[in-house]
Design an enzyme around this catalytic site. Structure first.
Site, PDB file in Angstrom:
ATOM      1  CG  MET A  58      -1.866  -1.135   0.968  1.00 36.36           C
ATOM      2  SD  MET A  58      -3.023  -1.287   2.593  1.00 36.36           S
ATOM      3  CE  MET A  58      -1.820  -1.993   3.683  1.00 36.36           C
ATOM      4  CD  GLN A  67       2.959  -4.178  -5.779  1.00 41.05           C
ATOM      5  OE1 GLN A  67       2.815  -2.919  -5.685  1.00 41.05           O
ATOM      6  NE2 GLN A  67       1.896  -4.957  -5.898  1.00 41.05           N
ATOM      7  CB  CYS A 105      -1.644   0.258  -9.116  1.00 39.81           C
ATOM      8  SG  CYS A 105      -1.980   2.076  -8.244  1.00 39.81           S
ATOM      9  CG  HIS A 148      -8.225  -6.115  -5.496  1.00 40.78           C
ATOM     10  ND1 HIS A 148      -7.813  -4.837  -5.234  1.00 40.78           N
ATOM     11  CD2 HIS A 148      -9.640  -6.092  -5.134  1.00 40.78           C
ATOM     12  CE1 HIS A 148      -8.760  -4.238  -4.513  1.00 40.78           C
ATOM     13  NE2 HIS A 148      -9.992  -5.034  -4.638  1.00 40.78           N
ATOM     14  N   GLY A 182      -8.818  -8.169  -1.343  1.00 33.01           N
ATOM     15  CA  GLY A 182     -10.115  -7.474  -1.560  1.00 33.01           C
ATOM     16  C   GLY A 182     -11.266  -7.596  -0.703  1.00 33.01           C
ATOM     17  N   GLY A 183     -11.444  -6.692   0.397  1.00 32.38           N
ATOM     18  CA  GLY A 183     -12.897  -6.976   1.205  1.00 32.38           C
ATOM     19  C   GLY A 183     -12.485  -7.858   2.145  1.00 32.38           C
ATOM     20  NE  ARG A 239      -9.374  -0.270   1.899  1.00 29.97           N
ATOM     21  CZ  ARG A 239     -10.465  -0.391   1.429  1.00 29.97           C
ATOM     22  NH1 ARG A 239     -11.203   0.743   1.739  1.00 29.97           N
ATOM     23  NH2 ARG A 239     -11.095  -1.130   0.884  1.00 29.97           N
TER      24      ARG A 239
END
Length: 336
Positions: free
Chosen positions: A14, A66, A96, A167, A208-209, A231
C-alpha cells in the site's frame, strides 16, 4: 528462501503505508505473515538510481518487493537489483488504477496487454533466482472478467509464473478514483475460486474486502492458497496479525499482545531516532494498535498530537502508553 510457505496470509502493498517502519512494526505482531513493500517503480531504480527505496531490515523477513513498470528489459534490471538487496520474491503490479500509474502505462492498464505482461514476466524470471509473482485485478473497464482473467492467467503460466494474487474487483480506469476502485466495483470471490479450480497448479491468493482472520480462514478452507489483507491489517493490526501465526499457520507459540509489541518496538525506535528519523514517521503506523480496546482513542490522540514535534522521543510513547493503561482501569464505584 522461497516465500510460498508464508503466503497463506499477507499484508497488501500500500503506497505511503507499508514502508519499512510499518513492516518492522507488523513483524512484531506476526512472525510468519508475508509482508510487501510499497510499489517501487523500475524507472526509479534503473534510471533514477534510487536504491534507497530497496532498504529494509532483515528482521522484516519474510518480505517481498513489489515493482511497477512496463518495459521488460528495465524490469529485469530492477529484479536483479531487488535480488541483490535481499528480496526473494518480486511482485509485478498489474492492479493499481491510479492516474500516475496509468500515465506510465503500468499497473492495472497492463491487463489490457497480456502478451506484454507475458514478455515482462519471462524477462523478470530470467533476471535472478527470485520468485516472480503477479498481483492483478479480475479485469478493467469494459472487459468481461470471465473471459479475460482465465486468458491472463494462462499467459502468466506460460511465462513461468506460479503464484498470483487476484484482487477480486474490476478496476475502472476511467471515472473512479483509486479510493473508489477499492470499494465500488463489486467483489467476485466466486470467480477467483473458479480460477483456482481451473489452474490447480497455480498458487492463487485472493485480495479485496477481507476484514478479519475468520474470513481469511474461511476462504482458505474453500480451497484458495492464500489471502491478502490490506486496509484492515493497517487500521486494526492487532486484530488481524496478533493471532495469525496460531490461526493461519498452526504455530503453537503465543503471540505478543499490544503492550508487548510496544516494548518490542522501543529498541528499533531508539535506533531510528539516533539516525535522524522523526518519531512520527514510525508511530503513524502504530495508531491503530489498540483499535477496539479501552484507551484506543487517547493512544491515537497522544501520538498524533506529540510525535511530530521536534525532538520527540520515547517519552511520547510512554505518555501514550500511560494514558492507555489509565483508560483501561475501571472507574471506582461510588456507594450511596
Amino acid at each position: 528462501m522461497q516465500l510460498t510457505q508464508y503466503a497463506r496470509l499477507s499484508v497488501a502493498p500500500m503506497m505511503d503505508w507499508t514502508d519499512r517502519h510499518c513492516r518492522f512494526f507488523h513483524r512484531q505482531l506476526s512472525r510468519q505473515t508475508l509482508l510487501y513493500t510499497e510499489m517501487v517503480t523500475a524507472p526509479a531504480l534503473v534510471r533514477g538510481g534510487a536504491l534507497h527505496l530497496l532498504h529494509h531490515d532483515t528482521a522484516e523477513q519474510p518480505v517481498a518487493l513489489q515493482l511497477g513498470g512496463s518495459d521488460p528489459r528495465e524490469l529485469a534490471q530492477a529484479v536483479a537489483l531487488g535480488w541483490q538487496a535481499g528480496y526473494r520474491e518480486i511482485n509485478l503490479n498489474c492492479g493499481c488504477p491510479s492516474d500516475r500509474v496509468q500515465s506510465g502505462s503500468f499497473g492495472a492498464v497492463l491487463m489490457e496487454h497480456p502478451a506484454l505482461v507475458g514478455d515482462i514476466c519471462a524477462a523478470m524470471i530470467a533476471a535472478s533466482p527470485a520468485e516472480v509473482t503477479v498481483k492483478c485485478r479480475i479485469g478493467v473497464d469494459a472487459q468481461v472478467p470471465e473471459d479475460v482473467l482465465p486468458a491472463f492467467l494462462e499467459t502468466l503460466a506460460q511465462a513461468g509464473v506460479r503464484r498470483v494474487i487476484i484482487h477480486a474487483r474490476k478496476a475502472w480506469l476511467q471515472g473512479l478514483s483509486p479510493k473508489d476502485n477499492r470499494e465500488i466495483p463489486p467483489l467476485d470471490y466466486a470467480l477467483v475460486l473458479a480460477m483456482k479450480a481451473a489452474f490447480p497448479q497455480m498458487h492463487i491468493s485472493i485480495n479485496g474486502g477481507v476484514t478479519s482472520l475468520a474470513q481469511a480462514a474461511g476462504l482458505l478452507e474453500q480451497g484458495l492458497d492464500g489471502v491478502m489483507i490490506g486496509r484492515a491489517a493497517y487500521q486494526r493490526p492487532a486484530d488481524i496479525l496478533q493471532d495469525a501465526d496460531r490461526l493461519i499457520y498452526g504455530d503453537t507459540a503465543p503471540g505478543r499482545d499490544a503492550f508487548a509489541v510496544v516494548e518490542a518496538m522501543r529498541p528499533y525506535i531508539e535506533q531510528e531516532l539516533s539516525k535522524g528519523v522523526r518519531l512520527a514517521s514510525i508511530t503513524r503506523h502504530m495508531l491503530g494498535l489498540f483499535a477496539g480496546k479501552p484507551g484506543a482513542r487517547v493512544w491515537r490522540r497522544t501520538l498524533s498530537e506529540n510525535a511530530h514535534r521536534a525532538g520527540a522521543g520515547l517519552e511520547v510513547l510512554d505518555m501514550a502508553l500511560d494514558a492507555v493503561q489509565a483508560a483501561a482501569i475501571p472507574e471506582p464505584q461510588h456507594q450511596i
